[in-house]
Design a protein around this motif. Structure first.
Motif, mmCIF file in Angstrom:
data_model
loop_
_atom_site.group_PDB
_atom_site.id
_atom_site.type_symbol
_atom_site.label_atom_id
_atom_site.label_comp_id
_atom_site.label_asym_id
_atom_site.label_seq_id
_atom_site.Cartn_x
_atom_site.Cartn_y
_atom_site.Cartn_z
ATOM 1 N N ASP A 104 -9.310 1.766 4.984
ATOM 2 C CA ASP A 104 -9.836 1.127 3.980
ATOM 3 C C ASP A 104 -9.326 1.395 2.821
ATOM 4 O O ASP A 104 -8.710 0.696 2.032
ATOM 5 C CB ASP A 104 -11.408 0.998 3.878
ATOM 6 C CG ASP A 104 -11.839 0.565 5.041
ATOM 7 O OD1 ASP A 104 -11.655 -0.773 5.507
ATOM 8 O OD2 ASP A 104 -12.883 1.236 5.684
ATOM 9 N N ALA A 105 -9.190 2.874 2.755
ATOM 10 C CA ALA A 105 -8.432 3.436 1.213
ATOM 11 C C ALA A 105 -6.953 2.997 1.024
ATOM 12 O O ALA A 105 -6.411 2.671 0.047
ATOM 13 C CB ALA A 105 -8.729 5.055 1.139
ATOM 14 N N LEU A 106 -6.375 2.925 2.112
ATOM 15 C CA LEU A 106 -4.981 2.718 2.516
ATOM 16 C C LEU A 106 -4.787 1.362 2.059
ATOM 17 O O LEU A 106 -3.807 1.081 1.440
ATOM 18 C CB LEU A 106 -4.577 2.927 3.848
ATOM 19 C CG LEU A 106 -2.875 2.637 3.958
ATOM 20 C CD1 LEU A 106 -2.486 4.123 4.314
ATOM 21 C CD2 LEU A 106 -2.599 1.684 4.872
ATOM 22 N N LEU A 107 -5.469 0.492 2.665
ATOM 23 C CA LEU A 107 -5.509 -1.066 2.327
ATOM 24 C C LEU A 107 -5.419 -1.035 0.734
ATOM 25 O O LEU A 107 -4.732 -2.200 0.384
ATOM 26 C CB LEU A 107 -6.194 -1.958 3.257
ATOM 27 C CG LEU A 107 -5.874 -2.023 4.515
ATOM 28 C CD1 LEU A 107 -7.054 -2.821 5.306
ATOM 29 C CD2 LEU A 107 -4.746 -2.552 5.028
ATOM 30 N N VAL A 108 -6.411 -0.494 0.248
ATOM 31 C CA VAL A 108 -6.406 -0.710 -1.468
ATOM 32 C C VAL A 108 -5.038 -0.162 -1.903
ATOM 33 O O VAL A 108 -4.782 -0.625 -3.002
ATOM 34 C CB VAL A 108 -7.712 0.241 -2.034
ATOM 35 C CG1 VAL A 108 -7.763 0.052 -3.244
ATOM 36 C CG2 VAL A 108 -8.914 -0.820 -1.337
ATOM 37 N N ARG A 109 -4.815 0.862 -1.393
ATOM 38 C CA ARG A 109 -3.374 1.647 -2.131
ATOM 39 C C ARG A 109 -2.290 0.838 -2.118
ATOM 40 O O ARG A 109 -1.564 0.804 -3.179
ATOM 41 C CB ARG A 109 -3.362 3.145 -1.582
ATOM 42 C CG ARG A 109 -2.256 3.731 -2.242
ATOM 43 C CD ARG A 109 -2.115 5.073 -1.632
ATOM 44 N NE ARG A 109 -0.982 5.650 -2.209
ATOM 45 C CZ ARG A 109 -0.852 6.865 -2.680
ATOM 46 N NH1 ARG A 109 -2.093 7.221 -3.221
ATOM 47 N NH2 ARG A 109 0.315 7.353 -3.342
ATOM 48 N N ILE A 110 -2.097 0.092 -0.858
ATOM 49 C CA ILE A 110 -0.812 -0.654 -0.628
ATOM 50 C C ILE A 110 -0.868 -2.015 -1.533
ATOM 51 O O ILE A 110 0.211 -2.654 -1.529
ATOM 52 C CB ILE A 110 -0.334 -0.570 0.913
ATOM 53 C CG1 ILE A 110 -1.309 -1.509 1.581
ATOM 54 C CG2 ILE A 110 -0.463 0.737 1.445
ATOM 55 C CD1 ILE A 110 -1.028 -1.927 3.053
ATOM 56 N N ALA A 111 -2.145 -2.630 -1.658
ATOM 57 C CA ALA A 111 -2.042 -4.028 -2.323
ATOM 58 C C ALA A 111 -1.082 -4.250 -3.376
ATOM 59 O O ALA A 111 -0.826 -5.247 -3.679
ATOM 60 C CB ALA A 111 -3.554 -4.150 -2.285
ATOM 61 N N PRO A 112 -1.498 -3.158 -4.473
ATOM 62 C CA PRO A 112 -0.532 -3.553 -5.501
ATOM 63 C C PRO A 112 1.150 -3.401 -5.302
ATOM 64 O O PRO A 112 1.759 -4.188 -6.058
ATOM 65 C CB PRO A 112 -0.701 -2.194 -6.394
ATOM 66 C CG PRO A 112 -2.124 -1.670 -5.931
ATOM 67 C CD PRO A 112 -2.069 -1.941 -4.383
ATOM 68 N N TYR A 113 1.432 -3.116 -4.002
ATOM 69 C CA TYR A 113 2.990 -3.092 -3.561
ATOM 70 C C TYR A 113 3.404 -4.581 -2.954
ATOM 71 O O TYR A 113 4.454 -4.699 -2.440
ATOM 72 C CB TYR A 113 3.385 -1.936 -2.795
ATOM 73 C CG TYR A 113 3.223 -0.749 -3.484
ATOM 74 C CD1 TYR A 113 4.018 -0.227 -4.310
ATOM 75 C CD2 TYR A 113 1.851 0.178 -3.430
ATOM 76 C CE1 TYR A 113 3.945 0.993 -5.097
ATOM 77 C CE2 TYR A 113 1.716 1.159 -4.042
ATOM 78 C CZ TYR A 113 2.850 1.884 -5.147
ATOM 79 O OH TYR A 113 2.665 2.761 -5.605
ATOM 80 N N GLY A 114 2.229 -5.447 -2.892
ATOM 81 C CA GLY A 114 2.521 -6.671 -2.134
ATOM 82 C C GLY A 114 2.184 -6.733 -0.906
ATOM 83 O O GLY A 114 2.602 -7.535 -0.088
#
Length: 154
Positions: A104-114
């Motif tokens: 879950d934390a990883l998905l939040v982290r990668i979202a700004p990168y598209g």
């Protein structure tokens, strides 16, 4: 089955992704996921055409290392490209699977990168990986990474 004498596959060396922008891809892999930049370079000419079939193209490339996996990022310049990226379910499409601690934390982290999750992480119901949560995330270029979070007891 055919007998395979004299053939011995020793190991996998790397996985490669074609990217639209090497700079943006490096931001994702290095800043977003914490990969280590190993080297950058350029390729072209007859060598590239014979190896890849991209005759007349030039390539900017980078090698990154993440979780003991070598990843090659390739920005092709010159050849015609499809208007839409392939889909993870298209024949011939490949993906890389990475084991993570907190999906879950990883998905939040990668979202700004598209990078976008293709749904909601799901737990595998049975078998050797029962309880492992999994999700595909697709990047701006169409590349797909499967993220896997084993149960806490593993």
């Amino acid at each position: 089955m055919t007998e395979h004498t004299g053939i011995h596959v020793r190991r996998a060396d790397h996985v490669g992704f074609a990217v639209a922008s090497l700079d943006e891809a490096l931001e994702f892999w290095v800043d977003g996921l914490g990969a280590r930049l190993v080297r950058t370079g350029e390729m072209g000419g007859e060598f590239l055409g014979q190896v890849t079939g991209a005759h007349g193209a030039k390539v900017r490339m980078a090698i990154v290392s993440l979780a003991n996996q070598t990843i090659e990022l390739l920005e092709y310049q010159g050849p015609d490209r499809p208007s839409a990226p392939a889909k993870p379910f298209d024949p011939g499409f490949a993906h890389l699977a990475l084991v993570v601690d907190d999906i879950d934390a990883l998905l939040v982290r990668i979202a700004p990168y598209g990078w976008k999750a293709q749904g909601i992480p799901q737990a595998i119901a049975s078998g050797a990986r029962a309880g492992t949560r999994v999700i595909y995330a697709v990047g701006p270029d169409g590349a797909t990474i499967e993220f896997m979070q084993p149960p806490a007891s593993i």
